[in-house]
Design a protein around this motif. Structure first.
Motif, PDB file in Angstrom:
ATOM      1  N   GLN A  51       0.739  -1.168   0.155  1.00  0.00           N
ATOM      2  CA  GLN A  51      -0.041   0.026  -0.176  1.00  0.00           C
ATOM      3  C   GLN A  51       0.915   1.342   0.083  1.00  0.00           C
ATOM      4  OE1 GLN A  51      -2.441  -0.786   3.588  1.00  0.00           O
ATOM      5  NE2 GLN A  51      -4.147  -1.452   2.212  1.00  0.00           N
ATOM      6  N   LYS A  52       1.952   1.295   0.601  1.00  0.00           N
ATOM      7  CA  LYS A  52       2.761   2.486   0.789  1.00  0.00           C
ATOM      8  C   LYS A  52       3.673   2.674  -0.196  1.00  0.00           C
ATOM      9  CE  LYS A  52       1.771   2.874   5.601  1.00  0.00           C
ATOM     10  NZ  LYS A  52       2.594   3.462   7.134  1.00  0.00           N
ATOM     11  N   VAL A  53       3.684   1.769  -1.173  1.00  0.00           N
ATOM     12  CA  VAL A  53       4.695   1.961  -2.384  1.00  0.00           C
ATOM     13  C   VAL A  53       4.060   2.398  -3.659  1.00  0.00           C
ATOM     14  CG1 VAL A  53       6.344   0.705  -3.791  1.00  0.00           C
ATOM     15  CG2 VAL A  53       6.284   0.289  -1.415  1.00  0.00           C
ATOM     16  N   ALA A  54       4.640   3.270  -4.178  1.00  0.00           N
ATOM     17  CA  ALA A  54       3.965   4.061  -5.399  1.00  0.00           C
ATOM     18  C   ALA A  54       4.713   3.395  -6.418  1.00  0.00           C
ATOM     19  CB  ALA A  54       3.859   5.495  -5.390  1.00  0.00           C
ATOM     20  N   ILE A  55       4.044   3.555  -7.785  1.00  0.00           N
ATOM     21  CA  ILE A  55       4.805   3.008  -8.888  1.00  0.00           C
ATOM     22  C   ILE A  55       6.056   4.061  -9.243  1.00  0.00           C
ATOM     23  CG2 ILE A  55       4.603   2.960 -11.519  1.00  0.00           C
ATOM     24  CD1 ILE A  55       3.033   0.505 -10.300  1.00  0.00           C
TER      25      ILE A  55
ATOM     26  N   GLU B 195       7.985   5.192  -6.873  1.00  0.00           N
ATOM     27  CA  GLU B 195       9.174   4.726  -6.239  1.00  0.00           C
ATOM     28  C   GLU B 195       9.642   3.268  -6.767  1.00  0.00           C
ATOM     29  OE1 GLU B 195       8.132   5.623  -1.798  1.00  0.00           O
ATOM     30  OE2 GLU B 195       6.282   4.704  -2.836  1.00  0.00           O
ATOM     31  N   ILE B 196       9.026   2.547  -7.367  1.00  0.00           N
ATOM     32  CA  ILE B 196       9.346   1.199  -8.174  1.00  0.00           C
ATOM     33  C   ILE B 196      10.090   1.690  -9.328  1.00  0.00           C
ATOM     34  CG2 ILE B 196       8.670  -0.652  -9.126  1.00  0.00           C
ATOM     35  CD1 ILE B 196       6.138  -0.820  -7.338  1.00  0.00           C
ATOM     36  N   ALA B 197       9.588   2.703 -10.069  1.00  0.00           N
ATOM     37  CA  ALA B 197      10.547   3.023 -11.312  1.00  0.00           C
ATOM     38  C   ALA B 197      11.541   3.477 -10.857  1.00  0.00           C
ATOM     39  CB  ALA B 197       9.473   4.099 -12.234  1.00  0.00           C
ATOM     40  N   THR B 198      11.689   4.510  -9.981  1.00  0.00           N
ATOM     41  CA  THR B 198      13.041   4.910  -9.600  1.00  0.00           C
ATOM     42  C   THR B 198      14.254   3.990  -9.138  1.00  0.00           C
ATOM     43  OG1 THR B 198      11.944   7.231  -8.922  1.00  0.00           O
ATOM     44  CG2 THR B 198      14.137   6.689  -8.024  1.00  0.00           C
ATOM     45  N   LYS B 199      13.522   3.155  -8.409  1.00  0.00           N
ATOM     46  CA  LYS B 199      14.507   1.979  -7.700  1.00  0.00           C
ATOM     47  C   LYS B 199      14.975   1.023  -9.027  1.00  0.00           C
ATOM     48  CE  LYS B 199      15.131  -1.338  -4.203  1.00  0.00           C
ATOM     49  NZ  LYS B 199      16.176  -0.487  -3.362  1.00  0.00           N
ATOM     50  N   ALA B 200      14.012   0.729  -9.994  1.00  0.00           N
ATOM     51  CA  ALA B 200      14.276  -0.092 -11.301  1.00  0.00           C
ATOM     52  C   ALA B 200      15.097   0.635 -12.213  1.00  0.00           C
ATOM     53  CB  ALA B 200      13.139  -0.690 -11.617  1.00  0.00           C
ATOM     54  N   ASN B 201      15.344   2.087 -11.920  1.00  0.00           N
ATOM     55  CA  ASN B 201      15.723   2.847 -13.204  1.00  0.00           C
ATOM     56  C   ASN B 201      15.090   2.716 -14.411  1.00  0.00           C
ATOM     57  OD1 ASN B 201      17.684   4.872 -13.790  1.00  0.00           O
ATOM     58  ND2 ASN B 201      19.247   3.192 -14.510  1.00  0.00           N
ATOM     59  N   VAL B 202      13.803   2.831 -14.439  1.00  0.00           N
ATOM     60  CA  VAL B 202      13.067   2.870 -15.541  1.00  0.00           C
ATOM     61  C   VAL B 202      12.015   3.738 -15.450  1.00  0.00           C
ATOM     62  CG1 VAL B 202      13.266   0.284 -16.092  1.00  0.00           C
ATOM     63  CG2 VAL B 202      11.219   1.166 -14.769  1.00  0.00           C
TER      64      VAL B 202
ATOM     65  N   VAL C  44       5.960   4.736 -17.143  1.00  0.00           N
ATOM     66  CA  VAL C  44       5.406   4.233 -18.316  1.00  0.00           C
ATOM     67  C   VAL C  44       5.878   2.693 -18.839  1.00  0.00           C
ATOM     68  CG1 VAL C  44       5.086   4.429 -20.900  1.00  0.00           C
ATOM     69  CG2 VAL C  44       4.943   6.458 -19.312  1.00  0.00           C
ATOM     70  N   THR C  45       7.109   2.489 -18.494  1.00  0.00           N
ATOM     71  CA  THR C  45       7.570   1.312 -18.867  1.00  0.00           C
ATOM     72  C   THR C  45       6.870  -0.039 -18.068  1.00  0.00           C
ATOM     73  OG1 THR C  45       9.878   2.140 -19.408  1.00  0.00           O
ATOM     74  CG2 THR C  45       9.677  -0.325 -18.966  1.00  0.00           C
ATOM     75  N   ILE C  46       6.755   0.414 -16.642  1.00  0.00           N
ATOM     76  CA  ILE C  46       6.212  -0.416 -15.809  1.00  0.00           C
ATOM     77  C   ILE C  46       4.760  -0.896 -16.135  1.00  0.00           C
ATOM     78  CG2 ILE C  46       5.320  -0.730 -13.351  1.00  0.00           C
ATOM     79  CD1 ILE C  46       7.812   0.909 -12.345  1.00  0.00           C
TER      80      ILE C  46
END
Length: 195
Positions: free
Chosen positions: A29-33, A35-42, A45-47
């Protein structure tokens, strides 16, 4: 697999790993797309191109997490370690997981498991159960499991345990007791006894 597909799969894997890491630390719940994009370096939109939505990404992360955990257990099951060392390894792995998983992510996984039609259930039926029965056979051969216990009774024991774990009132309470519960599963309430 051509270079494009390989790069695509690698990028997808990075996204899954980034999301898993964040979910383990902070819950779903507390993780936004973003944040995931930043961590994955993408890009975000890619996600969305790969997964369509956060809900689909969460489902894929659960599968990814379960596959990783299963691979580790399968490696342990297939090792040359003696039976009692395999059991210790399972208990230690469960304890480590319980200490490092955010309760919200755990709840999301368990809700999927409780549904009974999930990827987790399929893996349990097709892979985990046969490996557990093989492990019990090994335990019998090595003198750790009573040879008079039938496979049917062991299967019933596992079924009772599995069904209890699918109840929300149980799985919501069990995370802090994971190590104890796994010990009881393998050693009973009497304990290991004499080694």
């Amino acid at each position: 697999m051509d270079g494009f597909k390989r790069r695509r799969e690698l990028k997808k894997s990075h996204i899954l790993e980034a999301a898993l890491s964040l979910f383990m630390d902070f819950g779903v719940q507390k993780v936004a797309i973003k944040e995931i994009a930043t961590k994955a370096n993408v890009s975000q939109v890619t996600i969305y191109n790969y997964f369509g939505s956060k809900d689909n990404l969460v489902q894929e992360v659960i599968k990814h997490y379960i596959n990783k955990a299963w691979w580790e257990f399968e490696e342990l099951f297939n090792s040359d370690l003696p039976f009692h060392e395999k059991i210790k390894g399972i208990i230690f792995a469960k304890k480590e997981t319980a200490q490092h998983i955010h309760s919200n992510f755990y709840d999301v996984i368990m809700k999927e498991y409780a549904a009974g039609t999930s990827y987790v259930e399929e893996l349990y039926q097709k892979k985990a159960l046969p490996k557990m029965m093989a492990l019990f056979d090994e335990g019998r051969r090595d003198g750790f499991i009573d040879p008079n216990l039938s496979n049917e009774s062991l299967l019933m024991y596992l079924q009772i345990f599995k069904e209890a774990m699918q109840r929300e009132d149980i799985y919501k309470q069990i995370l802090p007791m994971t190590e104890d519960i796994v010990k009881i599963l393998f050693y009973g309430i009497v304990g290991k006894g004499e080694s």
